[in-house]
Design a protein around this motif. Structure first.
Motif, PDB file in Angstrom:
ATOM      1  N   GLY A  24      28.454  14.877  -3.571  1.00 23.95           N
ATOM      2  CA  GLY A  24      28.294  14.301  -2.242  1.00 23.95           C
ATOM      3  C   GLY A  24      28.687  15.284  -1.157  1.00 23.95           C
ATOM      4  O   GLY A  24      29.511  16.172  -1.373  1.00 23.95           O
ATOM      5  N   THR A  79      19.511   9.214  -4.637  1.00 29.67           N
ATOM      6  CA  THR A  79      20.189   9.787  -3.481  1.00 29.67           C
ATOM      7  C   THR A  79      20.609   8.679  -2.516  1.00 29.67           C
ATOM      8  O   THR A  79      20.113   7.552  -2.578  1.00 29.67           O
ATOM      9  CB  THR A  79      19.282  10.777  -2.730  1.00 29.67           C
ATOM     10  OG1 THR A  79      18.093  10.091  -2.309  1.00 29.67           O
ATOM     11  CG2 THR A  79      18.906  11.951  -3.599  1.00 29.67           C
ATOM     12  N   ASN A  80      21.502   9.018  -1.633  1.00 23.95           N
ATOM     13  CA  ASN A  80      21.984   8.079  -0.619  1.00 23.95           C
ATOM     14  C   ASN A  80      22.254   8.867   0.656  1.00 23.95           C
ATOM     15  O   ASN A  80      22.741  10.010   0.595  1.00 23.95           O
ATOM     16  CB  ASN A  80      23.248   7.381  -1.114  1.00 23.95           C
ATOM     17  CG  ASN A  80      23.781   6.360  -0.128  1.00 23.95           C
ATOM     18  OD1 ASN A  80      24.794   6.578   0.526  1.00 23.95           O
ATOM     19  ND2 ASN A  80      23.090   5.248  -0.002  1.00 23.95           N
ATOM     20  N   TYR A  81      21.906   8.256   1.805  1.00 26.12           N
ATOM     21  CA  TYR A  81      22.098   8.923   3.085  1.00 26.12           C
ATOM     22  C   TYR A  81      22.770   7.982   4.076  1.00 26.12           C
ATOM     23  O   TYR A  81      22.511   6.775   4.093  1.00 26.12           O
ATOM     24  CB  TYR A  81      20.754   9.354   3.687  1.00 26.12           C
ATOM     25  CG  TYR A  81      20.037  10.425   2.906  1.00 26.12           C
ATOM     26  CD1 TYR A  81      19.114  10.089   1.917  1.00 26.12           C
ATOM     27  CD2 TYR A  81      20.288  11.767   3.151  1.00 26.12           C
ATOM     28  CE1 TYR A  81      18.459  11.070   1.189  1.00 26.12           C
ATOM     29  CE2 TYR A  81      19.627  12.765   2.434  1.00 26.12           C
ATOM     30  CZ  TYR A  81      18.721  12.402   1.457  1.00 26.12           C
ATOM     31  OH  TYR A  81      18.070  13.388   0.746  1.00 26.12           O
ATOM     32  N   ALA A  82      23.600   8.550   4.921  1.00 25.85           N
ATOM     33  CA  ALA A  82      24.108   7.795   6.052  1.00 25.85           C
ATOM     34  C   ALA A  82      22.952   7.509   7.014  1.00 25.85           C
ATOM     35  O   ALA A  82      22.034   8.329   7.144  1.00 25.85           O
ATOM     36  CB  ALA A  82      25.193   8.596   6.769  1.00 25.85           C
ATOM     37  N   GLY A  89      30.857   9.756   4.663  1.00 22.29           N
ATOM     38  CA  GLY A  89      29.863  10.219   3.708  1.00 22.29           C
ATOM     39  C   GLY A  89      28.548  10.499   4.406  1.00 22.29           C
ATOM     40  O   GLY A  89      28.089   9.687   5.196  1.00 22.29           O
ATOM     41  N   GLN A 110      33.012   6.519  -0.448  1.00 20.69           N
ATOM     42  CA  GLN A 110      34.349   6.988  -0.822  1.00 20.69           C
ATOM     43  C   GLN A 110      35.158   5.869  -1.483  1.00 20.69           C
ATOM     44  O   GLN A 110      36.371   5.755  -1.266  1.00 20.69           O
ATOM     45  CB  GLN A 110      35.080   7.574   0.392  1.00 20.69           C
ATOM     46  CG  GLN A 110      34.303   8.723   1.037  1.00 20.69           C
ATOM     47  CD  GLN A 110      35.034   9.364   2.186  1.00 20.69           C
ATOM     48  OE1 GLN A 110      36.009  10.097   1.994  1.00 20.69           O
ATOM     49  NE2 GLN A 110      34.554   9.103   3.401  1.00 20.69           N
ATOM     50  N   CYS A 146      29.335   7.865  -1.761  1.00 19.55           N
ATOM     51  CA  CYS A 146      29.217   8.109  -0.326  1.00 19.55           C
ATOM     52  C   CYS A 146      30.147   7.214   0.491  1.00 19.55           C
ATOM     53  O   CYS A 146      30.577   7.604   1.568  1.00 19.55           O
ATOM     54  CB  CYS A 146      27.761   7.931   0.127  1.00 19.55           C
ATOM     55  SG  CYS A 146      26.816   9.483   0.152  1.00 19.55           S
ATOM     56  N   SER A 179      25.682  12.339   2.561  1.00 18.90           N
ATOM     57  CA  SER A 179      24.624  12.197   1.574  1.00 18.90           C
ATOM     58  C   SER A 179      25.183  12.479   0.196  1.00 18.90           C
ATOM     59  O   SER A 179      26.061  13.328   0.047  1.00 18.90           O
ATOM     60  CB  SER A 179      23.475  13.165   1.879  1.00 18.90           C
ATOM     61  OG  SER A 179      22.410  12.981   0.964  1.00 18.90           O
ATOM     62  N   CYS A 180      24.668  11.761  -0.795  1.00 16.51           N
ATOM     63  CA  CYS A 180      25.134  11.926  -2.164  1.00 16.51           C
ATOM     64  C   CYS A 180      23.937  11.941  -3.109  1.00 16.51           C
ATOM     65  O   CYS A 180      22.894  11.333  -2.807  1.00 16.51           O
ATOM     66  CB  CYS A 180      26.092  10.801  -2.550  1.00 16.51           C
ATOM     67  SG  CYS A 180      27.591  10.745  -1.529  1.00 16.51           S
ATOM     68  N   GLN A 230      25.947   4.935  -4.166  1.00 15.72           N
ATOM     69  CA  GLN A 230      26.507   4.482  -2.896  1.00 15.72           C
ATOM     70  C   GLN A 230      28.037   4.435  -2.935  1.00 15.72           C
ATOM     71  O   GLN A 230      28.694   4.588  -1.914  1.00 15.72           O
ATOM     72  CB  GLN A 230      25.957   3.099  -2.535  1.00 15.72           C
ATOM     73  CG  GLN A 230      24.500   3.095  -2.121  1.00 15.72           C
ATOM     74  CD  GLN A 230      23.543   2.992  -3.308  1.00 15.72           C
ATOM     75  OE1 GLN A 230      23.934   3.202  -4.445  1.00 15.72           O
ATOM     76  NE2 GLN A 230      22.299   2.679  -3.009  1.00 15.72           N
ATOM     77  N   PHE A 263      30.222  15.293   2.693  1.00 14.49           N
ATOM     78  CA  PHE A 263      31.000  14.494   3.627  1.00 14.49           C
ATOM     79  C   PHE A 263      31.290  15.344   4.850  1.00 14.49           C
ATOM     80  O   PHE A 263      31.232  16.572   4.777  1.00 14.49           O
ATOM     81  CB  PHE A 263      32.306  14.027   2.974  1.00 14.49           C
ATOM     82  CG  PHE A 263      32.082  13.217   1.726  1.00 14.49           C
ATOM     83  CD1 PHE A 263      31.824  13.836   0.507  1.00 14.49           C
ATOM     84  CD2 PHE A 263      32.094  11.835   1.776  1.00 14.49           C
ATOM     85  CE1 PHE A 263      31.585  13.090  -0.642  1.00 14.49           C
ATOM     86  CE2 PHE A 263      31.853  11.077   0.638  1.00 14.49           C
ATOM     87  CZ  PHE A 263      31.603  11.714  -0.561  1.00 14.49           C
TER      88      PHE A 263
END
Length: 130
Positions: free
Chosen positions: A35, A58-61, A47, A113, A111, A49-50, A108, A37
């Motif tokens: 990830g 994947t995961n994005y803010a 966070g 945390q 990201c 992106s992870c 998720q 941060f």
């Protein structure tokens, strides 16, 4: 010493691009979700992106969706964060972190945390300013 090393930060004008890299020292990333941060002055770490260990998920803010892209090349043992259309509010120290894949059920979680990371890097500064 086992650690993560970030690179690629710097000063860029608004609308510009940067690509950050995260590479491990002393181990391989195959079994780790990774990830990115960031922490801006006076703000909490968030966070950005992870990416899962195999790069499938994947995961994005919300603040970076459509502008940032996370990717990984396990053959190169490196994870990248391509940042386009940078804005002044993207200014922060960017950190990468690694968590063993079996410690999370959804990317998720990383990201958000909601898990203790196995490794953190020391960060790279990104400054977006004209």
């Amino acid at each position: 010493q086992l650690q993560l090393v970030e690179s690629g930060g710097g000063l860029v004008q608004p609308g510009g691009s940067l690509r950050l890299s995260c590479a491990p020292s002393g181990f391989t990333l195959d079994d780790y979700a990774i990830g990115w941060f960031r922490q801006a002055p006076g703000k909490e770490r968030e966070g950005v992106s992870c990416i899962s260990s195999r790069g499938i998920t994947t995961n994005y803010a919300d603040s970076v969706k459509g502008r940032f892209t996370i990717s990984r090349d396990n053959a190169m043992n490196t994870v990248f964060l391509q940042m386009n259309n940078l804005k002044p509010e993207d200014t922060a120290v960017y950190y990468c972190a690694a968590v063993l894949r079996y410690r999370i059920s959804r990317i998720q979680q990383m990201c958000a945390q909601n898990v203790g990371m196995n490794y953190w890097g020391k960060g790279t500064l990104v400054t977006v300013s004209s």
